[in-house]
Motif scaffolding. Structure first.
Motif, mmCIF file in Angstrom:
data_model
loop_
_atom_site.group_PDB
_atom_site.id
_atom_site.type_symbol
_atom_site.label_atom_id
_atom_site.label_comp_id
_atom_site.label_asym_id
_atom_site.label_seq_id
_atom_site.Cartn_x
_atom_site.Cartn_y
_atom_site.Cartn_z
ATOM 1 N N TYR A 286 0.848 -1.188 0.000
ATOM 2 C CA TYR A 286 0.000 0.000 0.000
ATOM 3 C C TYR A 286 0.883 1.238 0.000
ATOM 4 C CZ TYR A 286 -3.412 3.527 1.241
ATOM 5 O OH TYR A 286 -4.204 4.646 1.222
ATOM 6 N N SER A 287 0.513 2.229 -0.813
ATOM 7 C CA SER A 287 1.332 3.436 -0.920
ATOM 8 C C SER A 287 0.457 4.679 -0.960
ATOM 9 C CB SER A 287 2.222 3.384 -2.167
ATOM 10 O OG SER A 287 1.446 3.404 -3.350
ATOM 11 N N PHE A 288 1.079 5.801 -0.638
ATOM 12 C CA PHE A 288 0.421 7.099 -0.723
ATOM 13 C C PHE A 288 1.471 8.136 -1.078
ATOM 14 C CE2 PHE A 288 1.306 5.895 3.655
ATOM 15 C CZ PHE A 288 2.189 6.876 4.055
ATOM 16 N N VAL A 289 1.018 9.279 -1.593
ATOM 17 C CA VAL A 289 1.922 10.346 -2.014
ATOM 18 C C VAL A 289 1.645 11.579 -1.170
ATOM 19 C CG1 VAL A 289 2.600 11.881 -3.895
ATOM 20 C CG2 VAL A 289 2.088 9.474 -4.366
ATOM 21 N N GLY B 149 9.488 20.459 0.084
ATOM 22 C CA GLY B 149 8.757 20.786 -1.124
ATOM 23 C C GLY B 149 8.640 19.660 -2.121
ATOM 24 N N LYS B 150 9.310 18.538 -1.864
ATOM 25 C CA LYS B 150 9.300 17.427 -2.814
ATOM 26 C C LYS B 150 8.127 16.488 -2.525
ATOM 27 C CE LYS B 150 14.317 17.672 -3.435
ATOM 28 N NZ LYS B 150 14.166 18.518 -4.618
ATOM 29 N N GLN B 151 7.732 15.747 -3.564
ATOM 30 C CA GLN B 151 6.675 14.755 -3.458
ATOM 31 C C GLN B 151 7.307 13.383 -3.214
ATOM 32 O OE1 GLN B 151 3.239 15.155 -3.823
ATOM 33 N NE2 GLN B 151 3.375 17.369 -4.100
ATOM 34 N N LEU B 152 6.810 12.696 -2.193
ATOM 35 C CA LEU B 152 7.308 11.360 -1.876
ATOM 36 C C LEU B 152 6.181 10.343 -1.999
ATOM 37 C CD1 LEU B 152 9.405 11.976 1.395
ATOM 38 C CD2 LEU B 152 10.113 12.268 -0.999
ATOM 39 N N ARG B 153 6.471 9.231 -2.667
ATOM 40 C CA ARG B 153 5.560 8.090 -2.633
ATOM 41 C C ARG B 153 6.087 7.107 -1.589
ATOM 42 N NH1 ARG B 153 4.891 6.885 -7.644
ATOM 43 N NH2 ARG B 153 2.756 7.672 -7.783
ATOM 44 N N VAL B 154 5.296 6.868 -0.559
ATOM 45 C CA VAL B 154 5.700 5.997 0.547
ATOM 46 C C VAL B 154 4.934 4.690 0.450
ATOM 47 C CG1 VAL B 154 5.821 5.747 3.048
ATOM 48 C CG2 VAL B 154 6.162 8.002 1.995
ATOM 49 N N SER B 155 5.656 3.578 0.411
ATOM 50 C CA SER B 155 5.046 2.246 0.370
ATOM 51 C C SER B 155 5.309 1.541 1.697
ATOM 52 C CB SER B 155 5.636 1.423 -0.780
ATOM 53 O OG SER B 155 5.388 2.044 -2.028
ATOM 54 N N LEU B 156 4.244 1.017 2.304
ATOM 55 C CA LEU B 156 4.346 0.376 3.614
ATOM 56 C C LEU B 156 4.795 -1.071 3.460
ATOM 57 C CD1 LEU B 156 0.991 1.688 5.148
ATOM 58 C CD2 LEU B 156 3.259 2.735 5.291
ATOM 59 N N LEU B 157 5.884 -1.437 4.137
ATOM 60 C CA LEU B 157 6.427 -2.786 4.028
ATOM 61 C C LEU B 157 6.131 -3.652 5.251
ATOM 62 C CD1 LEU B 157 9.912 -1.944 2.473
ATOM 63 C CD2 LEU B 157 7.758 -2.441 1.302
ATOM 64 N N ARG B 158 6.297 -3.075 6.446
ATOM 65 C CA ARG B 158 6.086 -3.858 7.661
ATOM 66 C C ARG B 158 5.909 -2.924 8.855
ATOM 67 N NH1 ARG B 158 9.975 -8.797 9.894
ATOM 68 N NH2 ARG B 158 8.995 -9.026 11.937
ATOM 69 N N ARG B 159 5.030 -3.303 9.768
ATOM 70 C CA ARG B 159 4.886 -2.537 11.008
ATOM 71 C C ARG B 159 5.945 -3.020 11.991
ATOM 72 N NH1 ARG B 159 1.475 -2.310 15.901
ATOM 73 N NH2 ARG B 159 0.719 -0.170 16.194
ATOM 74 N N VAL B 160 6.705 -2.092 12.537
ATOM 75 C CA VAL B 160 7.809 -2.422 13.435
ATOM 76 C C VAL B 160 7.340 -2.507 14.879
ATOM 77 C CG1 VAL B 160 10.050 -1.617 14.289
ATOM 78 C CG2 VAL B 160 9.486 -1.385 11.854
#
Length: 315
Positions: free
Chosen positions: A187-190, A274-285
């Motif tokens: 799952y990812s979001f920007v 100011g940059k756009q990041l796409r973050v993808s969730l890999l594992r809950r720590v």
């Protein structure tokens, strides 16, 4: 992809088309099965189209909590559908007025004007005023106008039907690996990096504070191992993918009051404001917790980074 914004009935078309209909929130493996069946019906002349609805009907009709947010907001949905070969998207504005459309009107006044060679829906498709009509009713009405209908059986994981609501529940509980299994991808979001209080930098772990996330379903509180893509960046030292550790929560150690997403990129040393990041969730720590002070917090973050590196094979 050709995107057509629709208020009421869609514009007439003479282009032969196979049409998949649904909300397609998440474009998960169940939706992908629908798209694959639609492709099987294309032949050589028809294009592949999708008709989806926004805002979410559960939000418009019932103000169901959380349904003003999406697993795939519009731009993300377009990207995902296009990657699965969709050539035309009917983006239908769902309102209380639209919800009054009868099943007969939907078929005879909306679908019949689109030169459809086939319609494909999921087994749980509902439509028409009050949601009283099901996929069998759709097939019966479409026969009246000469449109074949294929109804796709549910896709199951561990004996449970794959659904967008199930993915939402997994994300809220931090079960990001379970969400990934149902999505067929992490799952990812920007979000956009904005200035924060720079506390992370003070304790040796600078973080990117993410904003402009109002359209996305967000994960439950906790610390996560993530993959981060810096979007639209030409600098070779910045662009590309980075592993990271993200805190989702209220920062109770420093008396935080608002939910924030803050990401520390492993091995990164640069300016992300100011940059756009796409973050993808890999594992809950781990869960978010309140520490006695900044030094205890710093030690825990160091442990989180070490654990994440080990889990990601970076050590």
């Amino acid at each position: 992809m050709h995107v057509i914004e629709v208020e009421g009935a869609p514009p007439a078309s003479d282009q032969p088309m196979v049409l998949a209909i649904g909300k397609f929130d998440g474009v998960h493996i169940g939706h992908q099965a629908i798209l694959e069946r639609a492709k099987e019906q294309q032949g050589t002349q028809a294009i592949l189209g999708v008709m989806c609805f926004w805002p979410h009907p559960s939000w418009v009709l019932a103000r169901k909590e959380g349904y003003d947010r999406w697993l795939t907001p519009f731009e993300e949905k377009v990207r995902r559908l296009e990657s699965h070969g969709v050539q035309r998207l009917y983006h239908v504005h769902f309102s209380r007025a639209y919800a009054s459309t009868t099943a007969e009107e939907f078929v005879h006044r909306h679908l019949a004007k689109l030169s459809l060679t086939h319609v494909v829906v999921g087994f749980d498709f509902r439509f028409g005023k009050g949601g009283v009509a099901d996929a069998n009713k759709l097939a019966a009405l479409c026969r009246e106008v000469g449109i074949p209908v294929t109804v796709v059986n549910p896709v199951e994981e561990n004996g449970t039907k794959v659904s967008s609501s199930q993915i939402r529940e997994h994300l809220a509980a931090g079960r990001v690996e379970a969400a990934e299994a149902l999505l067929g991808r992490p799952y990812s979001f920007v979000g956009k990096v904005v200035s924060g209080d720079k506390l992370g930098r003070q304790i040796g772990f600078p973080t990117a504070n993410l904003a402009e996330l109002d359209e996305y379903v967000l994960p439950g509180t906790g610390v996560y191992a993530v993959m981060v893509e810096v979007l639209g960046e030409s600098d070779d030292s910045v662009r590309g993918n980075w592993f990271g550790v993200m805190n989702a929560g209220y920062r109770p150690t420093v008396g935080g009051k608002e939910f924030r997403l803050e990401v520390h990129l492993l091995g990164f040393d640069g300016d992300l404001y100011g940059k756009q990041l796409r973050v993808s969730l890999l594992r809950r720590v781990r869960s978010e917790k309140k520490f006695q002070g900044l030094e205890e917090l710093r030690r825990q973050i160091a442990d989180d980074v070490t654990f994440s590196k080990q889990m990601l094979g970076l050590t």
